[in-house]
Enzyme design. Structure first.
Site, PDB file in Angstrom:
ATOM      1  N   HIS A   1     -68.267 -61.153  13.980  1.00  0.00           N
ATOM      2  CA  HIS A   1     -69.658 -60.692  14.156  1.00  0.00           C
ATOM      3  C   HIS A   1     -69.749 -59.701  15.320  1.00  0.00           C
ATOM      4  O   HIS A   1     -70.475 -58.725  15.258  1.00  0.00           O
ATOM      5  CB  HIS A   1     -70.587 -61.871  14.431  1.00  0.00           C
ATOM      6  CG  HIS A   1     -70.524 -62.937  13.384  1.00  0.00           C
ATOM      7  ND1 HIS A   1     -71.221 -62.860  12.201  1.00  0.00           N
ATOM      8  CD2 HIS A   1     -69.821 -64.092  13.327  1.00  0.00           C
ATOM      9  CE1 HIS A   1     -70.964 -63.932  11.477  1.00  0.00           C
ATOM     10  NE2 HIS A   1     -70.111 -64.693  12.140  1.00  0.00           N
TER      11      HIS A   1
ATOM     12  N   ASP B   1     -67.227 -61.193  27.023  1.00  0.00           N
ATOM     13  CA  ASP B   1     -67.534 -62.619  27.121  1.00  0.00           C
ATOM     14  C   ASP B   1     -69.043 -62.728  27.287  1.00  0.00           C
ATOM     15  O   ASP B   1     -69.644 -61.997  28.082  1.00  0.00           O
ATOM     16  CB  ASP B   1     -66.796 -63.287  28.288  1.00  0.00           C
ATOM     17  CG  ASP B   1     -66.590 -64.777  27.995  1.00  0.00           C
ATOM     18  OD1 ASP B   1     -66.209 -65.134  26.861  1.00  0.00           O
ATOM     19  OD2 ASP B   1     -66.830 -65.611  28.905  1.00  0.00           O
TER      20      ASP B   1
ATOM     21  N   PHE C   1     -75.633 -64.224  14.379  1.00  0.00           N
ATOM     22  CA  PHE C   1     -74.648 -65.305  14.491  1.00  0.00           C
ATOM     23  C   PHE C   1     -74.955 -66.117  15.742  1.00  0.00           C
ATOM     24  O   PHE C   1     -75.870 -65.788  16.507  1.00  0.00           O
ATOM     25  CB  PHE C   1     -73.217 -64.747  14.542  1.00  0.00           C
ATOM     26  CG  PHE C   1     -72.878 -64.007  15.811  1.00  0.00           C
ATOM     27  CD1 PHE C   1     -73.279 -62.705  16.015  1.00  0.00           C
ATOM     28  CD2 PHE C   1     -72.138 -64.624  16.829  1.00  0.00           C
ATOM     29  CE1 PHE C   1     -72.977 -62.018  17.187  1.00  0.00           C
ATOM     30  CE2 PHE C   1     -71.822 -63.948  18.009  1.00  0.00           C
ATOM     31  CZ  PHE C   1     -72.244 -62.635  18.178  1.00  0.00           C
TER      32      PHE C   1
ATOM     33  N   TYR D   1     -76.275 -68.227  18.545  1.00  0.00           N
ATOM     34  CA  TYR D   1     -77.595 -68.755  18.909  1.00  0.00           C
ATOM     35  C   TYR D   1     -78.741 -67.832  18.464  1.00  0.00           C
ATOM     36  O   TYR D   1     -79.892 -68.075  18.832  1.00  0.00           O
ATOM     37  CB  TYR D   1     -77.667 -68.943  20.432  1.00  0.00           C
ATOM     38  CG  TYR D   1     -76.633 -69.922  20.973  1.00  0.00           C
ATOM     39  CD1 TYR D   1     -76.904 -71.291  21.026  1.00  0.00           C
ATOM     40  CD2 TYR D   1     -75.387 -69.483  21.420  1.00  0.00           C
ATOM     41  CE1 TYR D   1     -75.967 -72.183  21.520  1.00  0.00           C
ATOM     42  CE2 TYR D   1     -74.437 -70.374  21.910  1.00  0.00           C
ATOM     43  CZ  TYR D   1     -74.734 -71.719  21.954  1.00  0.00           C
ATOM     44  OH  TYR D   1     -73.797 -72.604  22.435  1.00  0.00           O
ATOM     45  N   ASP D   2     -78.441 -66.794  17.678  1.00  0.00           N
ATOM     46  CA  ASP D   2     -79.479 -65.830  17.289  1.00  0.00           C
ATOM     47  C   ASP D   2     -80.717 -66.468  16.649  1.00  0.00           C
ATOM     48  O   ASP D   2     -81.837 -66.034  16.927  1.00  0.00           O
ATOM     49  CB  ASP D   2     -78.904 -64.761  16.337  1.00  0.00           C
ATOM     50  CG  ASP D   2     -78.147 -63.681  17.080  1.00  0.00           C
ATOM     51  OD1 ASP D   2     -78.269 -63.603  18.325  1.00  0.00           O
ATOM     52  OD2 ASP D   2     -77.421 -62.898  16.432  1.00  0.00           O
TER      53      ASP D   2
HETATM   54  P1  ITT Z   1     -64.047 -64.053  21.357  1.00  0.00           P
HETATM   55  O1  ITT Z   1     -63.797 -64.831  22.612  1.00  0.00           O
HETATM   56  O2  ITT Z   1     -62.879 -64.031  20.429  1.00  0.00           O
HETATM   57  O3  ITT Z   1     -64.625 -62.692  21.626  1.00  0.00           O
HETATM   58  P2  ITT Z   1     -66.136 -66.039  20.960  1.00  0.00           P
HETATM   59  O4  ITT Z   1     -67.057 -66.351  19.802  1.00  0.00           O
HETATM   60  O5  ITT Z   1     -65.278 -67.163  21.497  1.00  0.00           O
HETATM   61  O6  ITT Z   1     -65.215 -64.816  20.513  1.00  0.00           O
HETATM   62  P3  ITT Z   1     -67.407 -65.869  23.529  1.00  0.00           P
HETATM   63  O7  ITT Z   1     -66.294 -66.573  24.224  1.00  0.00           O
HETATM   64  O8  ITT Z   1     -68.018 -64.672  24.194  1.00  0.00           O
HETATM   65  O9  ITT Z   1     -66.984 -65.366  22.086  1.00  0.00           O
HETATM   66  O10 ITT Z   1     -68.455 -67.013  23.188  1.00  0.00           O
HETATM   67  C1  ITT Z   1     -69.758 -66.817  23.232  1.00  0.00           C
HETATM   68  C2  ITT Z   1     -70.482 -67.677  22.215  1.00  0.00           C
HETATM   69  O11 ITT Z   1     -71.854 -67.352  22.461  1.00  0.00           O
HETATM   70  C3  ITT Z   1     -70.215 -67.301  20.759  1.00  0.00           C
HETATM   71  O12 ITT Z   1     -69.275 -68.137  20.157  1.00  0.00           O
HETATM   72  C4  ITT Z   1     -71.595 -67.465  20.133  1.00  0.00           C
HETATM   73  O13 ITT Z   1     -71.831 -68.826  19.809  1.00  0.00           O
HETATM   74  C5  ITT Z   1     -72.506 -67.089  21.265  1.00  0.00           C
HETATM   75  N1  ITT Z   1     -72.857 -65.664  21.212  1.00  0.00           N
HETATM   76  C6  ITT Z   1     -72.176 -64.600  21.713  1.00  0.00           C
HETATM   77  N2  ITT Z   1     -72.810 -63.459  21.450  1.00  0.00           N
HETATM   78  C7  ITT Z   1     -73.925 -63.794  20.764  1.00  0.00           C
HETATM   79  C8  ITT Z   1     -74.971 -63.062  20.195  1.00  0.00           C
HETATM   80  O14 ITT Z   1     -75.011 -61.746  20.249  1.00  0.00           O
HETATM   81  N3  ITT Z   1     -75.937 -63.746  19.567  1.00  0.00           N
HETATM   82  C9  ITT Z   1     -75.909 -65.089  19.490  1.00  0.00           C
HETATM   83  N4  ITT Z   1     -74.951 -65.856  19.979  1.00  0.00           N
HETATM   84  C10 ITT Z   1     -73.950 -65.212  20.620  1.00  0.00           C
END
Ligand code: ITT
Length: 209
Positions: free
Chosen positions: A21, A84, A164, A166-167
């Site tokens: 996403h 992150d 995706f 928490y959107d």
């Molecule tokens: P990578 O580390 O591989 O990039 P990840 O999903 O583990 O992927 P993060 O460590 O940044 O990414 O985790 C942040 C979490 O926060 C992610 O799994 C989502 O549940 C949420 N998140 C991140 N960006 C978001 C967005 O734009 N809208 C809604 N939820 C989001």
């Protein structure tokens, strides 16, 4: 993919994420910005053959973003960046924050995380929250950081099926729609990630000449 197999007409940059996403949002944001501002071709981890989980052992978004970018730089010697992101809810003292990905436990789904947040926020009147993204870039071995955030509030229940994470429960300030109810083009105009990416692109345009 080997370095010399890459097309050399545009500069190459790896986005070190396994989250499809995030990659989709980034590509859409770059096309929104247009070819005049974007002179970089983005490669995914799949494109470079990196399938391993990249550890995120730290307690700040900055450190985790840099750990992901460094992981790729050290193994593939390609310029790369990582994002992150955390959702910071004021009534929960900033949680889930840096623990947003696995808030409901190891191996949990986006839906599990959303349910946990809704449960913790049940009956809570203070609904303010923000998404915060830190992008770490490694270019010619040097680290750089870019940050973006968006203020908003946590809804009483999930709404919409776009986006995706928490959107569905996040409504940005000044809007009557959750991020999951908006078209991606709209989220990409105002989101935490979009703002951080705009700074990244501005920086790259500067070093690009
Ligand atoms: P990578 O580390 O591989 O990039 P990840 O999903 O583990 O992927 P993060 O460590 O940044 O990414 O985790 C942040 C979490 O926060 C992610 O799994 C989502 O549940 C949420 N998140 C991140 N960006 C978001 C967005 O734009 N809208 C809604 N939820 C989001």
């Amino acid at each position: 993919m080997e370095n010399d197999e890459l097309n050399i007409s545009m500069m190459k940059l790896v986005f070190a994420t396994h989250n499809e996403h995030k990659l989709k949002e980034l590509r859409s944001k770059l096309s929104q910005l247009g070819p005049d501002r974007v002179h970089w071709e983005i490669f995914s981890l799949d494109d470079i053959g990196c399938t391993e989980e990249i550890p995120e052992p730290h307690e700040t978004l900055q450190e985790n973003a840099m750990a992901k970018a460094r992981y790729v730089w050290e193994r593939y010697s390609l310029p790369c960046f990582a994002d992150d992101t955390g959702l910071e809810i004021d009534a929960l003292d900033g949680r889930p924050g840096v623990y947003s990905a696995r808030y409901a436990g190891e191996g949990c789904s986006f839906a599990d995380n959303v349910l946990k947040v809704l449960k913790e926020m049940k009956g809570e009147h203070r609904r303010s929250a923000r998404f915060r993204t830190v992008i770490a870039l490694i270019l010619e071995g040097e680290g750089h950081y870019f940050e973006g955030q968006v203020e908003g509030s946590i809804l009483e229940e999930g709404r919409g099926d776009g986006g995706f994470g928490y959107d569905p429960v996040f409504m940005p300030e000044g809007y009557a729609l959750s991020f999951a109810e908006m078209p991606l083009s709209e989220k990409n105009r105002i989101s935490h990630r979009a703002r951080a990416v705009e700074q990244l692109i501005e920086f790259l345009a500067m070093v690009d000449g």
